[in-house]
Write an enzyme that holds these catalytic residues in place. Structure first.
Site, mmCIF file in Angstrom:
data_model
loop_
_atom_site.group_PDB
_atom_site.id
_atom_site.type_symbol
_atom_site.label_atom_id
_atom_site.label_comp_id
_atom_site.label_asym_id
_atom_site.label_seq_id
_atom_site.Cartn_x
_atom_site.Cartn_y
_atom_site.Cartn_z
ATOM 1 N N GLY A 198 0.792 -1.221 0.000
ATOM 2 C CA GLY A 198 0.000 0.000 0.000
ATOM 3 C C GLY A 198 0.824 1.270 0.000
ATOM 4 O O GLY A 198 0.440 2.270 -0.617
ATOM 5 N N ASN A 199 1.991 1.271 0.675
ATOM 6 C CA ASN A 199 2.769 2.507 0.748
ATOM 7 C C ASN A 199 3.359 2.906 -0.602
ATOM 8 O O ASN A 199 3.750 4.042 -0.804
ATOM 9 C CB ASN A 199 3.905 2.369 1.771
ATOM 10 C CG ASN A 199 4.992 1.402 1.309
ATOM 11 O OD1 ASN A 199 4.685 0.321 0.815
ATOM 12 N ND2 ASN A 199 6.234 1.789 1.460
ATOM 13 N N LYS B 112 -11.426 -9.186 2.730
ATOM 14 C CA LYS B 112 -10.425 -8.325 2.095
ATOM 15 C C LYS B 112 -10.886 -6.868 2.106
ATOM 16 O O LYS B 112 -11.889 -6.513 1.466
ATOM 17 C CB LYS B 112 -10.198 -8.778 0.656
ATOM 18 C CG LYS B 112 -9.139 -7.994 -0.095
ATOM 19 C CD LYS B 112 -7.764 -8.274 0.457
ATOM 20 C CE LYS B 112 -6.680 -7.599 -0.392
ATOM 21 N NZ LYS B 112 -5.355 -7.798 0.209
ATOM 22 N N LYS C 25 -3.077 -9.939 -3.127
ATOM 23 C CA LYS C 25 -1.965 -9.753 -4.062
ATOM 24 C C LYS C 25 -0.725 -10.523 -3.647
ATOM 25 O O LYS C 25 0.052 -10.960 -4.488
ATOM 26 C CB LYS C 25 -1.633 -8.276 -4.240
ATOM 27 C CG LYS C 25 -0.781 -7.724 -3.124
ATOM 28 C CD LYS C 25 -0.164 -6.388 -3.439
ATOM 29 C CE LYS C 25 0.827 -5.993 -2.368
ATOM 30 N NZ LYS C 25 0.432 -6.274 -0.983
ATOM 31 N N LYS D 156 0.940 -11.981 4.292
ATOM 32 C CA LYS D 156 2.309 -11.848 3.789
ATOM 33 C C LYS D 156 3.182 -12.994 4.295
ATOM 34 O O LYS D 156 3.956 -13.591 3.538
ATOM 35 C CB LYS D 156 2.896 -10.499 4.197
ATOM 36 C CG LYS D 156 2.301 -9.312 3.462
ATOM 37 C CD LYS D 156 2.914 -8.019 3.930
ATOM 38 C CE LYS D 156 2.498 -6.860 3.015
ATOM 39 N NZ LYS D 156 1.055 -6.747 2.833
#
Length: 305
Positions: A10-11, A123, A207, A265
Site C-alpha cells: 500500500g505505501n 479483504k 496480491k 504476507k
C-alpha cells in the site's frame, strides 16, 4: 543476476489517510519506481506486482455516485491493473537510466467458485470510515464491513489463487528480457464453468498470495513484499516487540500474526519458500536492495540441511 518478483504494498501507491488522487498516487509510484530502478541497476531481473484496494473501492463509489451502479469487481480489477500499471510503467521507464523494455499485462487469475472465502468476506477495499458511517453505508449498499486498524472499511471475498491464466505469456516476455508488470491487485478474479468457459467473479484476490504463486511459477530466486514496515515483528505493539531477521517457514508456523495485515504476507512467503526453495523477503520499500543482500527486513529462508 537474480530473478525477483516484487510485490508493492500500500505505501507504494497510497499511504493511510492520503487522498485517493492521481497526483498523490503518481508521487508515491515515482518513489517506488526509483527503488525498483536501483534493483535493476544492480543487475536483477524484475517482475512487478502491486495492490489495488483503495483504487477498486474508489471506482466502485464513483460508479454508484453517478447513479449507474458500480461495475463488478472483476471489471474494476481490470481497470485498476491498467490504470496503476500505466503510471508504474511510465515512472519505471523514467527512473531507469539503462536500456530496458517494460510491459503491463492484464492478468486473469483463476479461483475456485466454491472457495469458502465467498461465505466470509475479509479483504478490505476502498476508503476508511468511522464505525457509524461504515454501518450506515453497509445498510444502504449491502456491504460487509470490518475493522481495519482504528477505522472501518468495506470487505469483500478473497479466494485463494489457483492458476495464472497468462503465465505462459509472462514467461515469454521474461525470457525476452522484458520487465513485466502483471497480476496487479492479485489479478482479475475468474472461474471456469463445466464447459470450460471463464467468467468474472465478485472478489479481490490477495496480491501477496497471487504474487507468491507467480514467483513460484516463474522459478524466481527471490520474492519481495515491500510494505510500510521495516520487518515482521513478534509481540507487535508491546514492550517485547522484536523484528525477525532470517527465519524458516517452520519457525513462523509457531507464531501468530494478524489475519488482516501481516498474516497473509507471512503465509505467502512461507508458501513460496516451501514450493521453490528460494528466499522471500518482507520489509520497507527503500530497503529492497538490503533485503536481497540479507541486511534488512525479514528473510524467510529454507531450513539448513
Amino acid at each position: 543476476m537474480a530473478r525477483v518478483v516484487v510485490a508493492l504494498g500500500g505505501n507504494a501507491l497510497l499511504r493511510r489517510g492520503e487522498p485517493v488522487s492521481a497526483a498523490t498516487q503518481r508521487d508515491n509510484i515515482r518513489r517506488a519506481a526509483l527503488a525498483l530502478a536501483r534493483l535493476m541497476a544492480e543487475g536483477h531481473q524484475l517482475v512487478v506486482t502491486h495492490g489495488n484496494g483503495p483504487q477498486v473501492g474508489l471506482l466502485a463509489l464513483q460508479g454508484e455516485a453517478a447513479g449507474k451502479g458500480a461495475f463488478p469487481l472483476d471489471v474494476l480489477g481490470a481497470e485498476t491493473e491498467g490504470m496503476i500499471g500505466y503510471v508504474l510503467q511510465q515512472e519505471l521507464d523514467n527512473a531507469y537510466a539503462g536500456a530496458a523494455r517494460f510491459a503491463t499485462l492484464l492478468t486473469q487469475v483463476e479461483v475456485d467458485p466454491h472457495d469458502p472465502a465467498f461465505d466470509a468476506p475479509s479483504k478490505p477495499v476502498g476508503s476508511v470510515y468511522s464505525e457509524a458511517d461504515a454501518k450506515r453505508l453497509a445498510e444502504q449498499r449491502g456491504w460487509s464491513i470490518a475493522r481495519d486498524g482504528d477505522a472501518w472499511r468495506r470487505v469483500v471475498a478473497s479466494p485463494k489463487p489457483v492458476r495464472i491464466l497468462e503465465i505462459e505469456v509472462i514467461r515469454l516476455l521474461v525470457a525476452q528480457g522484458v520487465t513485466v508488470i502483471c497480476a496487479g491487485g492479485g489479478g482479475i478474479p475468474v472461474a471456469q464453468r463445466a464447459d470450460g468457459a471463464y467468467f468474472g467473479v465478485e472478489a479481490v484476490i490477495d496480491k501477496d498470495h497471487a504474487s507468491g504463486l507467480l514467483a513460484a511459477e516463474l522459478k524466481a530466486d527471490a520474492f519481495l513484499m515491500l510494505t510500510d514496515v521495516p520487518a515482521v515483528f513478534t509481540g507487535w505493539g508491546t514492550p517485547a516487540q522484536r523484528a525477525l531477521g532470517d527465519v524458516t517457514p517452520q519457525e513462523l508456523a509457531a507464531l501468530d500474526f494478524a489475519a488482516g495485515s501481516m498474516g497473509p504476507k507471512v503465509q505467502a512467503a512461507c508458501d513460496f519458500v516451501i514450493r521453490s526453495g528460494g528466499m522471500a523477503g518482507i520489509g520497507a520499500l527503500d530497503d529492497a536492495s538490503a533485503i536481497l543482500a540479507r541486511r534488512a527486513g525479514t528473510r524467510v529462508v529454507p531450513p539448513q540441511v
